[in-house]
Design an enzyme around this catalytic site. Structure first.
Site, PDB file in Angstrom:
ATOM      1  N   ASP A  51      34.148  34.179  45.264  1.00 19.60           N
ATOM      2  CA  ASP A  51      33.153  35.213  45.014  1.00 19.60           C
ATOM      3  C   ASP A  51      32.216  35.388  46.204  1.00 19.60           C
ATOM      4  O   ASP A  51      31.937  36.515  46.634  1.00 19.60           O
ATOM      5  CB  ASP A  51      32.355  34.863  43.755  1.00 19.60           C
ATOM      6  N   ALA A  74      31.646  39.658  41.976  1.00 17.05           N
ATOM      7  CA  ALA A  74      33.042  39.920  42.349  1.00 17.05           C
ATOM      8  C   ALA A  74      33.988  39.289  41.329  1.00 17.05           C
ATOM      9  O   ALA A  74      34.941  39.930  40.871  1.00 17.05           O
ATOM     10  CB  ALA A  74      33.327  39.376  43.752  1.00 17.05           C
ATOM     11  N   ASP A  75      33.729  38.036  40.971  1.00 19.61           N
ATOM     12  CA  ASP A  75      34.557  37.362  39.970  1.00 19.61           C
ATOM     13  C   ASP A  75      34.522  38.089  38.629  1.00 19.61           C
ATOM     14  O   ASP A  75      35.558  38.355  38.019  1.00 19.61           O
ATOM     15  CB  ASP A  75      34.056  35.929  39.764  1.00 19.61           C
ATOM     16  N   ILE A  76      33.312  38.374  38.154  1.00 20.59           N
ATOM     17  CA  ILE A  76      33.173  38.964  36.820  1.00 20.59           C
ATOM     18  C   ILE A  76      33.758  40.371  36.791  1.00 20.59           C
ATOM     19  O   ILE A  76      34.483  40.741  35.852  1.00 20.59           O
ATOM     20  CB  ILE A  76      31.695  38.968  36.387  1.00 20.59           C
ATOM     21  N   GLY A 100      37.479  40.292  36.632  1.00 28.84           N
ATOM     22  CA  GLY A 100      37.959  40.009  35.285  1.00 28.84           C
ATOM     23  C   GLY A 100      37.914  41.234  34.388  1.00 28.84           C
ATOM     24  O   GLY A 100      38.838  41.480  33.593  1.00 28.84           O
TER      25      GLY A 100
END
Length: 398
Positions: free
Chosen positions: A140, A168-170, A173
């Site tokens: 991230d 970025a991660d969330i 997803g």
């Protein structure tokens, strides 16, 4: 009442944050998400034991509720075949391994689409599965820097700053879940699954709409603006006697209401602030004038008066304040669950609501290998076969 994805089976080969966020959303909507954790150790977030709840990783439990969990060692005899049998009867598989990792194990899309032509295979990577950076891993922090987010975050003149949350991660997803559901809709027509992918890079770039628009239009790189909006003013945080509030003067009418509420109606005729363009050019002069007035009263008093005048306004909460807010509670964004080891605990609720097929928090995050025997029995393995897998280390049962 059943969720909108009731009857959809998802095999989650992903770990840490982006992939598990995708799986959590699908599970909240009713999908049977079977989380396949590696042995030894399981999902890496299980080792994030500070803070812990009842000895269990709080980070792991937040992202893995509503899932069933099995623990498999793909390098032990029988481990790979267990996962293949599981995927053969699945609708979706998600993974976030580096490019080539699963292909070497015989679990790439080229193999699995032949095993299960209806399979929707979703890969989340660092930079995407094509292009010169396809072999790079993803994190991230690195994605936020690459996408320019750290160049536009923080106060003007300050060092580069990442977003306080793993955007970025969330977002990867969320985009993966959207892609999967879209592919399932397409499958209803074509009868076939497909390969779906996104990346942390693309998920981070997806957050730069305004700034990219400015660069396309002007060729100028936008910089950080603190809490201020990049296109309209005043639209930012202002200090009060006991804290801070956000005031959203996103249009001319709101600006005229703001100056009346703060007791400075003459500012509406000030040539420096006549239009939004004027206010943006003279923001350095505008902010101290408004701040001088907002410091004179409490946040609650300003929120009350701005709301009464129809001005967008809100408190700047700490996380605990937010979680205790009556609107948050009324929307069931804080949910109680019972964990077999940690006991009673709280988790965040589902952010999407449905009138006829509601989301639900049905179970806490699984213990490592909690549902191994249950899942293997459902795949047709006998008690003796399961015990043999346990003895040779192919699987772990909690």
């Amino acid at each position: 009442m059943k969720g909108p994805l009731e009857g959809i089976k998802v095999v989650e080969l992903a770990q840490i944050m982006a992939g598990p966020t995708c799986g959590m959303l699908l599970a909240d909507m009713g999908a049977d998400v079977i989380k396949v954790e590696k042995l030894p150790g399981g999902d890496d977030t299980r080792s994030y034991t500070e803070p812990a709840i009842g000895g269990e990783s709080a980070a792991f439990m937040m992202l893995n509720r509503n899932k069933r969990g099995i623990a498999v060692n793909l390098k032990k005899p029988g481990g790979l075949e267990i996962v293949k049998r599981l995927i053969a009867g699945a609708d979706v598989v998600t993974e976030n391994y580096r490019k080539g990792t699963l292909e070497k194990l015989g679990l790439g899309y080229d193999v699995l689409e032949k095993l299960n032509p209806r399979l929707v295979y979703c890969a989340i990577s660092g930079y995407g599965r094509s292009g010169p950076y396809a072999d790079k891993g993803g994190f991230d922090l690195i994605a936020q820097g690459f996408a320019g987010i750290m160049s536009i975050t923080g106060e003007p003149g300050g060092p580069p700053a990442k977003s306080g949350t793993s955007i970025a991660d969330i977002n990867a997803g969320i985009l993966a879940a959207l892609g999967i559901v879209s592919a399932l809709v397409a499958r209803a027509t074509t009868g076939r699954g497909q390969f779906v992918e996104t990346s942390l890079m693309e998920a981070a770039i997806h957050q730069t709409f305004w700034q990219s628009a400015i660069y396309f239009a002007t060729g100028v790189n936008p910089g950080p603006t603190g809490s201020a909006h990049i296109l309209t003013a005043p639209y930012q945080a202002f200090p009060t006697r006991d804290g801070w509030i956000n005031i959203g003067g996103a249009n001319q009418s709101n600006w005229e209401r703001i100056v009346r509420v703060i007791g400075r109606p003459e500012l509406a005729e000030d040539p420096r602030f006549l239009t939004n363009g004027d206010r943006m050019r003279n923001l350095a002069a505008l902010v101290p004038i408004v701040s001088e007035r907002t410091r004179s009263r409490t946040s609650a008093e300003w929120v009350r008066d701005f709301e009464a005048a129809g001005v967008p306004v809100g408190p700047i909460n700490k996380i605990g304040d937010m979680l205790a807010d009556p609107q948050v509670r009324s929307r069931e964004m804080v949910v109680d669950v019972q964990h077999p080891r940690a006991g009673p605990m709280k988790t965040l609720g589902a952010p999407v609501k449905f009138s006829a097929t509601p989301t639900a928090i049905r179970r806490p995050a699984p213990l490592l290998g909690e549902h191994t025997r249950e899942v293997l029995k459902g795949l047709g393995y006998s008690a003796g076969e399961i015990e043999a897998f346990e003895r040779n280390g192919a699987v772990l049962s909690a």
